[in-house]
Design a protein around this motif. Structure first.
Motif, PDB file in Angstrom:
ATOM      1  N   THR A  82      50.099   1.407  13.369  1.00 12.74           N
ATOM      2  CA  THR A  82      50.615   1.985  14.614  1.00 12.74           C
ATOM      3  C   THR A  82      51.759   1.110  15.122  1.00 12.74           C
ATOM      4  N   ALA A  83      52.694   1.746  15.791  1.00 15.80           N
ATOM      5  CA  ALA A  83      53.786   1.016  16.444  1.00 15.80           C
ATOM      6  C   ALA A  83      53.842   1.482  17.887  1.00 15.80           C
ATOM      7  N   THR A  84      53.861   0.544  18.812  1.00 15.60           N
ATOM      8  CA  THR A  84      53.876   0.892  20.237  1.00 15.60           C
ATOM      9  C   THR A  84      54.955   0.101  20.961  1.00 15.60           C
ATOM     10  N   PRO A  85      55.890   0.793  21.580  1.00 13.52           N
ATOM     11  CA  PRO A  85      56.852   0.061  22.404  1.00 13.52           C
ATOM     12  C   PRO A  85      56.271  -0.150  23.797  1.00 13.52           C
ATOM     13  N   ILE A 103      43.004   2.900  13.248  1.00 17.60           N
ATOM     14  CA  ILE A 103      43.164   1.961  14.370  1.00 17.60           C
ATOM     15  C   ILE A 103      42.817   2.675  15.680  1.00 17.60           C
ATOM     16  N   ARG A 104      41.873   2.083  16.425  1.00 14.88           N
ATOM     17  CA  ARG A 104      41.395   2.740  17.645  1.00 14.88           C
ATOM     18  C   ARG A 104      41.888   2.044  18.908  1.00 14.88           C
ATOM     19  N   ILE A 105      42.718   1.048  18.733  1.00 17.87           N
ATOM     20  CA  ILE A 105      43.141   0.237  19.881  1.00 17.87           C
ATOM     21  C   ILE A 105      44.533   0.654  20.344  1.00 17.87           C
ATOM     22  N   TYR A 106      44.669   0.879  21.661  1.00 17.67           N
ATOM     23  CA  TYR A 106      45.953   1.275  22.237  1.00 17.67           C
ATOM     24  C   TYR A 106      46.546   0.187  23.132  1.00 17.67           C
ATOM     25  N   SER A 107      45.707  -0.772  23.519  1.00 19.90           N
ATOM     26  CA  SER A 107      46.192  -1.791  24.455  1.00 19.90           C
ATOM     27  C   SER A 107      47.129  -2.769  23.739  1.00 19.90           C
ATOM     28  N   GLN A 108      47.771  -3.602  24.546  1.00 23.28           N
ATOM     29  CA  GLN A 108      48.759  -4.524  24.000  1.00 23.28           C
ATOM     30  C   GLN A 108      48.106  -5.563  23.097  1.00 23.28           C
ATOM     31  N   ARG A 122      47.286  -9.113  22.286  1.00 23.74           N
ATOM     32  CA  ARG A 122      47.236 -10.379  23.038  1.00 23.74           C
ATOM     33  C   ARG A 122      47.270 -11.589  22.114  1.00 23.74           C
TER      34      ARG A 122
END
Lengths: 368, 175, 323
Positions: free
Chosen positions: B33-36, B58-63, B65
């Protein structure tokens, strides 16, 4: 076809594959990529729809109403201020029993200006007569959009459907997803009350009080009938394309003592929290609510309930928690988290379960 | 799961770079996944993007850390942002640097992406294109395959110099 | 279906409109070129002497059967009758106040996509056009929507009991301007002209042949068309119900209302306004017979007379190709 793209792109590709006749488009962050992609499809000739670049969201829903009234398939997309600006037309479209499909990128409302994810925009439209589904992956955004057309257009339903995806968290994340060739999964529209020049009638004429309520009762019949239509549509989708969806999704719930309930991307991330809690010996489970309207209540008997609301109703509380409590009799620990794109991680969700106090409300990140 | 945090400035192509890296991992048969992370969109402002690569969905959307890898596309950001914040103890750092900048306590891979872009005259609106040479460097680090790197670049950019830029970065980066 | 959809049961052409065939002194008998077929039928629930239903009658005669009317909240919401019957022998789509032009946009695109030539006509009052509906109208005109927008202008929110609108003229009393309006009427036609529609015209309830001809011509041209039709309203303007046509004629003869059409940017003065461009009756003859102008001041009357003269000069210059 297996591909790779954002939540917005997946919605646009599903719309392209559903072959609508009219698309109304007005930009608003974080939905804009949907109407940009649709413009690209139309320009490139991969979609034959008429693309109406309206001057406001009120007009985008108005244009969809005008087009759907003739019996054709329509689509538009919006977010946040755009959604509440078209509120009047949401009532008008549902009341006119028009099977319009719309994507809403869930986003906070001002002031101050905030473009982060929040469900307050769509939740505040809950009484308009629109069906509302909340998705949690790019794949689900594609699949739910395709299914939305079939559900809305079903003659037992004939109500519009809103696909809700978390702003940025889902609209802008890039993930793998698979497109399909819908074929006769999506039959042609057959709106029974489409405008017919040869058989003229007056639509939405003055309606006295001794009749008006019968139409509202009929809307509720359509809404209740939609539950069976959703289940049948999701079952047929699974048969044809191999991906299963349910009214709500349960994760490790069978023997759970405590279940976490949420909608949207938090509803996916909380699965990681459940795994961590299970490793610690806590029998946790998770229920991701997909359909908010119609509201379908899971069996929560004998379980402690932690509800995460990415919304708030002032003077009342978290809306999902409140509705679950009203309908199921549970006493949830109501967590208000993620408003305006506030960062919430699986670790935070684990912590919500640890500090739970049934029947109380907790605002994540607020120190009183 | 391998987690990457990419620091850039608005207009440098960091968001696109994150998508391309994730896309290459997808072509390698992985989940990615890629998240800006958006604030107000403006040129020159520090921008952060996140990339996750895993063998499972991948089930994680948060930043992210605690990144395994921190990429810095513009080293001037290091004066205003703590780019090493939360990095894993054994985490690595890839810095676009013309002067071989190193950070203490972590394996650092300096590479002159700007120099490679300028040497090939890969410039758009006055800014050197950094994302295509970056893909070459990431391939050299073994996070994506050489073939997938080449595919995503040639699918995304018509100008063949982009593939050449990636190849040069691949060759220049010393592992 | 479960949505309010009214039918035509028990309807026949209304007798109410026979009045329009009366020959007035020194006027032509306006019955020659207009078809007998009626689309506004007996169950209409308009006020006595209603100009809006009179206009609607000729608009629909000119448009013919392959037509859909899109109607925002306005007097015509009432005129068309009450569920479960309708007085309109055409499909009528009733929509939210601000949305008529945008609904028409979607409807027109849908019909054209399906290869249908069906006329899409917005029939809206002045409030739904000049005030709350102007954004949607502007958007639809700018997008080149293939439709005809008709604003029937009774110069107030008559449907809700005569409140001031942007179209209410200077000095006119309404329930929200009990001392008379202190602001000028908004120049809707100038706003529309700025969008360069393919066809733009004014008309008046008192001149049905002129109105009919313009609707017929407008619908023969693809693209965005606009018509602004003066609708003298007996209860709103406070004059006897049988004086509707007379009031419209006074408006035109005084030059307060000018009949014209603008086709591809070329302006032509039409009908009774040709004479009024040269010689006009004083506007007092028009103001004094309406109760709504009871409180108009001498100063305001002078201002209004000056506006008439300015408008005539401006239009004549455009006809002459000077501006």
């Amino acid at each position: 076809m297996l591909t790779f793209g954002t939540g917005n792109k997946a919605v646009a590709m599903a719309v392209r594959d559903a072959k609508p006749v009219v698309v109304a488009a007005y930009p608003i962050t974080p939905q804009t990529e949907i109407v940009e992609e649709l413009a690209n499809f139309v320009t490139a000739g991969s979609m034959a729809a008429r693309y109406i670049p309206v001057e406001s969201e009120h007009s985008s829903m108005a244009a969809c109403i005008g087009a759907a009234a003739t019996g054709v398939r329509t689509f538009t997309a919006t977010s946040s201020h755009g959604l509440v600006y078209m509120c009047e037309m949401l009532h008008m479209s549902a009341g006119a029993r028009l099977p319009i499909v719309m994507a809403n990128a869930n986003r906070a409302l001002g002031p101050g200006w905030n473009i982060g994810a929040e469900h307050s925009d769509s939740i505040s439209m809950r009484d308009t007569g629109w069906l509302q589904v909340y998705v949690s992956t790019v794949q689900e955004a594609y699949d739910a959009t395709l299914m939305a057309f079939r559900i809305a257009e079903h003659t037992d339903v004939l109500l519009p459907v809103m696909i809700n995806l978390d702003g940025f968290l889902l609209t802008h994340i890039t993930q793998t997803f698979e497109t399909v060739e819908p074929g006769d999964f999506l039959p042609p529209t057959a709106t029974p009350h489409a405008i017919d020049i040869k058989n003229p009638g007056g639509y939405g004429t003055l309606t006295p009080g001794n009749t008006h309520f019968t139409f509202r009762r009929d809307m509720e019949r359509g809404m209740r009938a939609s539950i069976a239509v959703i289940e049948e549509t999701e079952a047929d989708f699974a048969r044809r394309f191999g991906r299963e969806y349910h009214l709500y999704e349960e994760y490790r719930c069978e023997d759970a003592d405590v279940v976490i309930i949420a909608m949207g991307t938090l509803g996916k991330e909380m699965e990681v929290a459940v795994d961590i809690l299970r490793d610690e010996g806590i029998a946790a489970g998770a229920i991701r609510m997909r359909w908010f309207r119609p509201f379908i209540v899971p069996d929560l008997d004998g379980k402690e309930v932690v509800v995460i609301d990415r919304d708030y109703s002032f003077g009342y509380g978290g809306v999902l928690a409140g509705e679950l409590q009203a309908k199921s009799g549970c006493k949830p620990f109501s967590v208000i988290a993620g408003l305006g794109g506030q960062e919430v991680t699986y670790d935070d969700i684990v912590e919500f379960v640890r500090i739970r106090k049934p029947g109380t409300e907790h605002w994540f990140g607020v120190v009183d | 799961m391998y987690e990457i945090r990419l620091h850039s400035r608005g207009g440098q192509g960091g968001v696109t770079a994150a998508k391309l890296i994730a896309y290459a991992a997808f072509l390698d048969g992985k989940y990615a996944t890629a998240t800006p992370l958006y604030g107000a969109e403006r040129r020159g402002a520090p921008v952060v993007s996140f990339i996750r690569i895993d063998d499972e969905p991948i089930r994680i959307y948060s930043q992210i850390r605690n990144p395994d890898l921190v990429i810095v596309l513009d080293e001037s950001i290091m004066q205003v942002v703590d780019v090493l914040h939360g990095i894993k103890p054994d985490g690595t750092v890839l810095i676009n640097s013309q002067i071989g900048t190193e950070v203490e306590g972590h394996s650092t891979y300096p590479v002159d992406l700007t120099g490679i872009a300028l040497s090939l005259d890969l410039v758009i609106s006055g800014s050197p294109i950094l994302n295509t040479p970056l893909i070459g460097a990431i391939a050299k680090m073994g996070l994506i395959s050489r073939e997938s790197a080449k595919t995503v670049i040639s699918e995304t950019f018509r100008d063949e110099r982009n593939v050449e830029a990636a190849l040069r970065a691949y060759e220049e980066l010393e592992i | 279906m479960g949505c309010p959809l009214s039918g035509l049961a028990g309807n026949e052409p209304t007798q109410y409109f026979i009045i329009i065939h009366v020959k007035y002194p020194n006027e032509r008998l306006y019955t020659m070129a207009i078809p007998d077929e009626e689309f506004l039928l007996k169950t209409t629930s308009a006020c006595a002497g209603c100009p809006s239903s009179l206009i609607l009658r000729y608009v629909t005669k000119a448009a013919g059967a392959d037509t859909v009317l899109v109607i925002p909240a306005c007097c015509t919401s009432v005129i068309q009758g009450v569920y479960p019957t309708t007085a309109m022998n055409l499909p009528v789509y009733n929509v939210a106040f601000a949305s008529a032009a945008a609904v028409a946009s979607g409807m027109s695109e849908a019909f054209r996509a399906e290869g249908k030539k069906t006329n899409v006509i917005c029939y809206a009052g002045d409030g739904g056009t000049i005030d709350i509906g102007i954004q949607a109208l502007s958007g639809a005109l700018e997008r080149g929507t293939d439709f005809l927008y008709i604003c029937y202008d009774n110069e107030a929110y008559s449907n809700t009991g005569m409140q001031r609108s942007g179209a209410t003229p200077l000095g006119a009393m309404t329930t929200t301007t009990p001392g008379g309006k202190k602001d000028h009427k908004k120049d809707l036609d100038a706003i529309v002209a700025a969008h360069h529609p393919v066809y733009q015209a004014t008309a008046c309830a008192a001149y049905p042949q002129d109105l009919y001809n313009k609707v017929e011509k407008a619908l023969s041209i693809p693209g965005p068309k606009f018509m602004h039709v003066l609708a003298p309203c007996p209860p709103g303007w406070r004059f006897p119900s049988e004086k509707t046509v007379e009031m419209g004629k006074l408006a035109v003869k005084s030059g307060l209302w000018v009949l014209y059409e603008r086709e591809n940017g070329k302006l032509t003065i039409t009908g009774a306004s040709k004479a009024a461009m040269k010689k006009r009756i004083p506007i007092e003859d028009y103001l004094s017979v309406q109760g709504r102008f009871r409180k108009i001041t001498a100063e305001e009357t002078v201002k209004m007379q000056q506006m008439v003269e300015d408008t005539i000069v401006r239009l004549q210059r455009e006809v002459d190709g000077i501006c």
